[in-house]
Design an enzyme around this catalytic site. Sequence first.
Site, PDB file in Angstrom:
ATOM      1  N   PHE A  10       0.848  -1.184   0.000  1.00 43.77           N
ATOM      2  CA  PHE A  10       0.000   0.000   0.000  1.00 43.77           C
ATOM      3  C   PHE A  10       0.885   1.235   0.000  1.00 43.77           C
ATOM      4  CE2 PHE A  10      -4.453   1.331   1.205  1.00 43.77           C
ATOM      5  CZ  PHE A  10      -5.077   0.436   0.361  1.00 43.77           C
TER       6      PHE A  10
ATOM      7  N   GLN B 112      -7.577  14.759   4.450  1.00 42.76           N
ATOM      8  CA  GLN B 112      -7.023  13.937   3.387  1.00 42.76           C
ATOM      9  C   GLN B 112      -7.984  13.840   2.212  1.00 42.76           C
ATOM     10  OE1 GLN B 112      -6.399   9.413   3.634  1.00 42.76           O
ATOM     11  NE2 GLN B 112      -4.340  10.254   3.651  1.00 42.76           N
TER      12      GLN B 112
ATOM     13  N   HIS C 262      -8.490  11.754  -0.853  1.00 46.14           N
ATOM     14  CA  HIS C 262      -8.029  10.497  -1.442  1.00 46.14           C
ATOM     15  C   HIS C 262      -7.851  10.749  -2.927  1.00 46.14           C
ATOM     16  CE1 HIS C 262      -7.823   6.319  -2.653  1.00 46.14           C
ATOM     17  NE2 HIS C 262      -7.797   5.953  -1.400  1.00 46.14           N
TER      18      HIS C 262
ATOM     19  N   LEU D 253     -15.270   6.094  -3.388  1.00 46.41           N
ATOM     20  CA  LEU D 253     -13.875   5.685  -3.336  1.00 46.41           C
ATOM     21  C   LEU D 253     -13.499   4.583  -4.335  1.00 46.41           C
ATOM     22  CD1 LEU D 253     -11.399   6.343  -1.661  1.00 46.41           C
ATOM     23  CD2 LEU D 253     -11.930   4.353  -0.270  1.00 46.41           C
TER      24      LEU D 253
ATOM     25  N   GLU E 164      -7.144   2.168  -2.955  1.00 46.33           N
ATOM     26  CA  GLU E 164      -5.725   2.282  -3.251  1.00 46.33           C
ATOM     27  C   GLU E 164      -5.135   0.927  -3.668  1.00 46.33           C
ATOM     28  OE1 GLU E 164      -3.881   4.744  -0.349  1.00 46.33           O
ATOM     29  OE2 GLU E 164      -1.907   3.896  -0.668  1.00 46.33           O
TER      30      GLU E 164
ATOM     31  N   ARG F  14      -0.865   9.500  -0.035  1.00 48.92           N
ATOM     32  CA  ARG F  14      -2.063   9.979  -0.722  1.00 48.92           C
ATOM     33  C   ARG F  14      -2.034  11.465  -1.053  1.00 48.92           C
ATOM     34  NH1 ARG F  14      -6.506   6.501   2.757  1.00 48.92           N
ATOM     35  NH2 ARG F  14      -6.161   4.563   1.624  1.00 48.92           N
TER      36      ARG F  14
ATOM     37  N   HIS G 159     -11.735  12.478   2.009  1.00 50.09           N
ATOM     38  CA  HIS G 159     -11.763  11.104   2.465  1.00 50.09           C
ATOM     39  C   HIS G 159     -11.633  10.948   3.979  1.00 50.09           C
ATOM     40  CE1 HIS G 159     -11.298   6.831   2.138  1.00 50.09           C
ATOM     41  NE2 HIS G 159     -10.076   6.835   2.618  1.00 50.09           N
TER      42      HIS G 159
ATOM     43  N   ARG H 247      -2.594  10.698   6.656  1.00 52.94           N
ATOM     44  CA  ARG H 247      -2.695   9.307   7.083  1.00 52.94           C
ATOM     45  C   ARG H 247      -2.292   8.370   5.958  1.00 52.94           C
ATOM     46  NH1 ARG H 247      -6.425   5.351   6.399  1.00 52.94           N
ATOM     47  NH2 ARG H 247      -8.010   6.708   5.497  1.00 52.94           N
TER      48      ARG H 247
END
Lengths: 253, 630, 280
Positions: free
Chosen positions: B121, B247, B249, B263, B266, B322, B388, B423
């Site tokens: 990730f 954040q 995304h 969404l 990722e 991100r 996000h 994050r």
Amino acid sequence: MGNQEHFRVWRGDDETGDFVDYDVEVNEGEVVLDIIHRIQATQAPDLAVRWNCKAGKCGSCSAEINGRPRLLCMTRMSTLPPGEPIVVTPMRTFPVIRDLVTDVSFNYEKAREVRAFVPPEGVAPGDYRMQQVDVERSQEFRKCIECFLCQDTCHVLRDHEENKPAFAGPRFLMRVAELDMHPLDAAAEQGLNRKEAAQDEHGLGYCNITKCCTEVCPEHIKITDNALIPLKERVVDLKFDPLIRRKKRAAKG
Amino acid sequence: MTEIERLSYDVIVIGAGGAGLRAAIEAREQGKKTAIISKSLFGKAHTVMAEGGCAASMGNVNDKDNWMVHFGDTMRGGKFLNNWRMAELHAKEAPDRVWELETYGAVFDRTPDGKISQRNFGGHTYPRLAHVGDRTGLELIRTLQQKIVSLQQEDFAATGDYEARIKVFAECTVTDLTKDGDRISGALAYWRESGRHLVFEAPAIILATGGIGKSFKVTSNSWEYTGDGHALALRAGASLINMEFIQFHPTGMVWPPSVKGILVTESVRGDGGVLTNSEGKRFMFDYIPDVFKAQYATTEEEADRWYTDADNNRRPPELLPRDEVARAINSEVKAGRGTPHGGVYLDVSSRLKAEVIIKKLPSMHHQFKELADVDITKEPMEVGPTCHYVMGGVEVDPDTGAASVDGLFAAGECSGGMHGSNRLGGNSLSDLLVFGRRAGAGAAAYIDSLGDQRPAISDDDVQVAARRSVAAFGDGGQEGSENPYTLHQELQQTMNDLVGIIRKEEEIQEALDKLEGLKARGEQVVVEGHRQFNPGWHLALDLRNMLLVSECVAKAAILRTESRGGHTRDDYPTMDAEWRHVLLVCTLNDDGTIDVERQEQIPVRSDLLDLFESDELGKYFTTAELGGRI
Amino acid sequence: MGHPYCVTVATLRTSTSSPEAGAGRAAIAARTLRTDRWWIPPLTTAVGLIAWITYATVRVFMQKDYFVGDYNYLTPFYSPCISNGCVPESSHFGTFLPDVWWLPYAALTLPFLLLFRMTCYYYRKAYYRAFWFSPPACAVAEPHAKYTGETRFPLIGQNLHRYFFYAAVLISLINTYDAIKAFETGDGEFGIGLGNLVLLVNVVALWAYTASCHSCRSIIGGRLNHFSQHPVRYKLWGWVTRLNGKHMQLAWITLGTLALTDFYIMAVSAGWFSDPRIIN
């Protein structure tokens, strides 16, 4: 930019109710929930509808569109017959609270009656070893988003309120199947036979495998073929197949 | 006013997402009578939306992984603004929390030797995310839900009552917290179904209400994300930190309009998907910032090799944190290299076989097919940034989750500090588990410390709060008649346009002015109908929270004159080490205005700093902070 | 609702109570709000099954035109032919049943085949929907006031499906023997005609249907909780699972091949046309 569509939404509560007509704008790519929200924002601010994620992941916005149990957020307007009124009603099987919102507490009560996963004794957290092929069946069932559309469509409950005490419904029989197929569930060691429970406590025998639960599942879980029928067969092993029963007893002894 | 039902508990958990449920499990296991209050049905919380996985350095796929590497990645991802103690606890405890889920019945994907499989990730050095396809959040919420059911079954066996020690109040909204002196004494709530009020008497309250995304127009968040916990904490006198960090995304759906913001996990990139612009170029190679140059591949060949040989190649830049990817997409679209619907392409169809895509990304395949009529095994997706996650939240004690008000605790997204300015994907689910449990334990210990000195709720407080919650029905002295839906849309548009992914002073100021106007109009909201399941009324109450929290975001954003993580200032485009050690703290004054003040961070413990190379630290810290290290 | 089939459903309905009113449910009078032609699938099923049963009933009681001596073609409806009335060449397993008009020549196996299909998980769905309207279609109210499903006699007997599956396997072996035997002409030489292909296709379809049975799927591996410890059974289970996905199609295909095979042999046997030969 959009075109007008005619909506007939059932509005009312547990005592009385009727259809209310709305003409409302519909744009490209919209789903039924978008239209319900537009009705809310422009014509009926107190129109009750339950929803959360609007992405088909939480299973909150279950209702019936043109008589078929669906998720409002996953029913694209373009899939409905054009030019005909769109009829939106609450799920029939459960008591209505208001408008499109129903009281689904029946399902939570049934969930509580299915005995939870029993962790194997003597296996420390971190030491669980399971092969992918052994968990795949349970994983399919765990895709369930608990929209309760299968419970809604199942005629055993839908057409027979009186069966509710005896029948857990497809969602929770699938939960029993999930646990019965779990490679590390230690229910048997605790004296709990999940197959027996499926038949005697959760009413598996009521299921006549007419497959409406599978047809309606928004997650495309093969509830009937992969959960209910295999569970019925496992019950046969236990209750109706003397050959396998004897073999098991011999193996244990 | 009619008589209001009173219920007494030891611990009240507000929010039934991952953090709330884990906290409740802990409190109940420590013998406390616990109630979980949720705006939605049990098991529908926003946690179900988490797709990629839960980060924990179990080292099942790459045994070089350990808590120190995870800690380093988390700090790096958050641009070292993180509360280091939280990042440390998180990295150390995440594996135990994940393994514990298996004893509750979770069924993660497996490695060939039967352990929990882990995937790559963004920002994580090693494959670290425990996952189940791309529906990990659902697995988490269902597992915790089923654990609670199992505790209820134990209680049923012992007492004949499933709800003797832990009860879920579903579709119940908390509107205010009450205090006895300086201590929390309980909460006022109402049933969404009937509109009836009820009062919870409890010495300890754990906020686990998630985020604030519904203040923004394009968001991946569900309707519940209205900043309730943030606002309840403010009104109870607690402080929020890091509210400027939001954040975006990088990959949300952009088409059709009705699904804009939903969404796209990722994992699509983690499993090999690439981002291209309208010219077909893999543009991320142009956006590798200096601080990450050492870890990311500079050629497509090297990037592609990494998927099969991660030890000898650097990772593809699609897997940058991100904030970096979101900004890059934003720049490409602004430069006119976007897709027809204003995004960029995310392509997995040319990279993986159709069967593999369906096996690894089933929900994405399903989501695009059903909602956009796009088959991701055959064509690329169009994606763009979407609001996000909020890094900011209630300021808490890292070890116990205790807020600055006695008896108040917070965990999960509605608490702040753990993720710093940004994050990492996968750190949210592990955050929920680690700090949910800690908050539950913290609340239990707090109650034990009280002895017989339990706080009490005054009737007056209850009546005032109850009256306030029904003011929108027209007995609140309104002169106008504002529609809550219209106000909400205007708020979302304002925050999206003016305090969105790229910010500048004039725009934030404009937003603040608009927020003042919206606040005033908010007082004039009138809802139609009666109190039974009335969405207009529900929204009117949520709106109050959203306005408060939005003001914190904007006020903090205008003060922080640098760009860092989830806060990008067009007028201050670089990161400033002098801002790293400063937190912006929001509090609410009696007159309803928001104060934002600077607060110095506690210096990072030296043994934790030792985990980094000194030239890396030099990019983030001031010379004075590092002292003799350089 | 003008269709005759719907009228039947509607008549049935008036005799019972309306769908669960009360219990706090939304007061919606219509039995279904479906606007599509939901009655087509159950109607098709009913027509198909009635047609087949009629044909099969007529044929098993005809007691002639079931065997082509020149090529050893025996219709599956008369296999194994164990009645004293059977043509000697057609009975490979002896004859012991009395030759009376009311006893089909394959009376030993036919009941098991019937029971195998009656208790089959697919056919159950099909006839519960098409004949018993329980329910006629999804989200369309069923006409019965009471419902106990498969919890008590006689429907609890559906649980015996696996025994009929075992019987069906044996019978499929006999059908296979018949199909192989048919490659030998009446003169004892090897030969192939169109009839052989018909028999072969039928027997392959029968095996596919039998193997795709849900009971088979459970017995072969579905019962196991640790596939990883039984790699061979897991592999077999995987195959059966794939076939099982086509169980409905195979159920109908085999009804088709059975009737077609029987009709073909009847036609050749009755001399309506002669079997085109490829070899001998």
